[in-house]
Design an enzyme around this catalytic site. Structure first.
Site, PDB file in Angstrom:
ATOM      1  N   TYR A 136     -34.120  20.461  18.115  1.00 45.89           N
ATOM      2  CA  TYR A 136     -33.125  20.813  17.106  1.00 45.89           C
ATOM      3  C   TYR A 136     -32.446  19.603  16.494  1.00 45.89           C
ATOM      4  CZ  TYR A 136     -33.544  25.733  16.663  1.00 45.89           C
ATOM      5  OH  TYR A 136     -34.029  26.967  16.324  1.00 45.89           O
ATOM      6  N   HIS A 170     -16.621   4.381  13.115  1.00 47.28           N
ATOM      7  CA  HIS A 170     -15.835   5.361  12.360  1.00 47.28           C
ATOM      8  C   HIS A 170     -16.308   6.794  12.631  1.00 47.28           C
ATOM      9  CE1 HIS A 170     -14.088   6.470   8.107  1.00 47.28           C
ATOM     10  NE2 HIS A 170     -13.855   7.396   9.016  1.00 47.28           N
ATOM     11  N   GLU A 187     -11.784  10.028   1.097  1.00 50.86           N
ATOM     12  CA  GLU A 187     -13.219   9.750   1.215  1.00 50.86           C
ATOM     13  C   GLU A 187     -14.035  10.454   0.136  1.00 50.86           C
ATOM     14  OE1 GLU A 187     -13.658   7.437   3.201  1.00 50.86           O
ATOM     15  OE2 GLU A 187     -13.089   7.804   5.288  1.00 50.86           O
ATOM     16  N   HIS A 233     -18.012  15.184   7.233  1.00 48.15           N
ATOM     17  CA  HIS A 233     -17.708  13.900   7.888  1.00 48.15           C
ATOM     18  C   HIS A 233     -16.743  14.181   9.040  1.00 48.15           C
ATOM     19  CE1 HIS A 233     -16.261   9.988   8.888  1.00 48.15           C
ATOM     20  NE2 HIS A 233     -15.078  10.164   8.315  1.00 48.15           N
TER      21      HIS A 233
HETATM   22  P1  13P Z   1      -8.601  12.152   4.741  1.00 41.10           P
HETATM   23  O1  13P Z   1      -7.442  12.782   5.484  1.00 41.10           O
HETATM   24  O2  13P Z   1      -8.172  11.416   3.516  1.00 41.10           O
HETATM   25  O3  13P Z   1      -9.677  13.206   4.462  1.00 41.10           O
HETATM   26  O4  13P Z   1      -9.250  11.097   5.713  1.00 41.10           O
HETATM   27  C1  13P Z   1      -9.586  11.480   7.014  1.00 41.10           C
HETATM   28  C2  13P Z   1     -10.745  10.725   7.538  1.00 41.10           C
HETATM   29  O5  13P Z   1     -11.487  11.249   8.346  1.00 41.10           O
HETATM   30  C3  13P Z   1     -10.975   9.343   7.072  1.00 41.10           C
HETATM   31  O6  13P Z   1     -12.261   8.960   7.407  1.00 41.10           O
END
Ligand code: 13P
Length: 210
Positions: free
Chosen positions: A119, A160, A73, A92
């Protein structure tokens, strides 16, 4: 902070997020801006078991120059960090409740999580764009993420998970935690007549705390 300090901080925050269930398996990735490049969690690594010396190092042009192979990512982090020069870090996660909001068929356009608590507003802000579904690691997502990041500190990737930026790694982690808690509240209160903060209260929070 030195680069070594940041590596150790990244490992500590990764472990803390993992231990508290904000990420499972090898889900999630974190980046930190340096003076001359970026640190990034390696692909397929568990946030719970990072090692300072193995964290991926990228140069200013996002080329891999040290450590293990970076997250798939990278482009996601690049999209946010180039759109937001004031941001020093991006987190993320696939944290359950924020991801659940991103799985709703009709989550609401710019504010799928209402302003229920101060918050959430202070850390995440007024808007939370939702990026349409793309396969993880699909670089085709980059323009949409870049555009959304120009106007928002955080966003949800549909089906996601959340992507959250902050001035520092600490700020980004705190914001990711607040986002998850706000998402949990929003789900708990769905269908109930909840009292939201008023637009004037939101304005006051943002004027006072930025
Ligand atoms: P990576 O292991 O390549 O960081 O991917 C994990 C992930 O959260 C994909 O969205």
């Amino acid at each position: 902070m030195t680069e070594q300090d940041l590596r150790e901080q990244l490992v500590a925050f990764g472990a803390s997020l993992f231990q508290r269930g904000y990420s499972v398996g090898s889900a999630g990735n974190i980046s930190v801006r340096l003076d001359d490049g970026y640190l990034m969690t390696p692909t397929n690594s568990s946030l719970g078991r990072l090692e300072p010396a193995r964290i991926s190092r990228l140069d200013r042009e996002w080329r891999h120059v040290g450590g293990d192979k970076p997250s798939k990512e990278v482009f996601l982090h690049r999209a946010v960090l180039t759109a937001r020069p004031e941001a020093g870090a991006v987190v993320h996660l696939h944290s359950t409740c924020a991801t659940a909001i991103g799985c709703l068929a009709a989550p609401g356009d710019a504010a799928p999580i209402p302003p229920l608590t101060p918050y959430f507003v202070m850390r995440v802000g007024r808007t939370l764009p939702i990026i349409p579904y793309y396969r993880p690691g699909d670089a085709a997502m980059e323009p949409a993420v870049h555009e959304a990041a120009r106007g928002a500190r955080a966003m949800l990737l549909a089906n996601h998970g959340p992507v959250v930026s902050g001035a520092t790694l600490t700020d980004a982690v705190y914001a990711a935690e607040e986002l998850e808690e706000a998402a949990k509240l929003a789900l708990m209160l769905r269908g109930m007549p909840a009292r939201e903060l008023t637009p004037a209260q939101v304005d006051d929070l943002l004027a006072t705390f930025g």
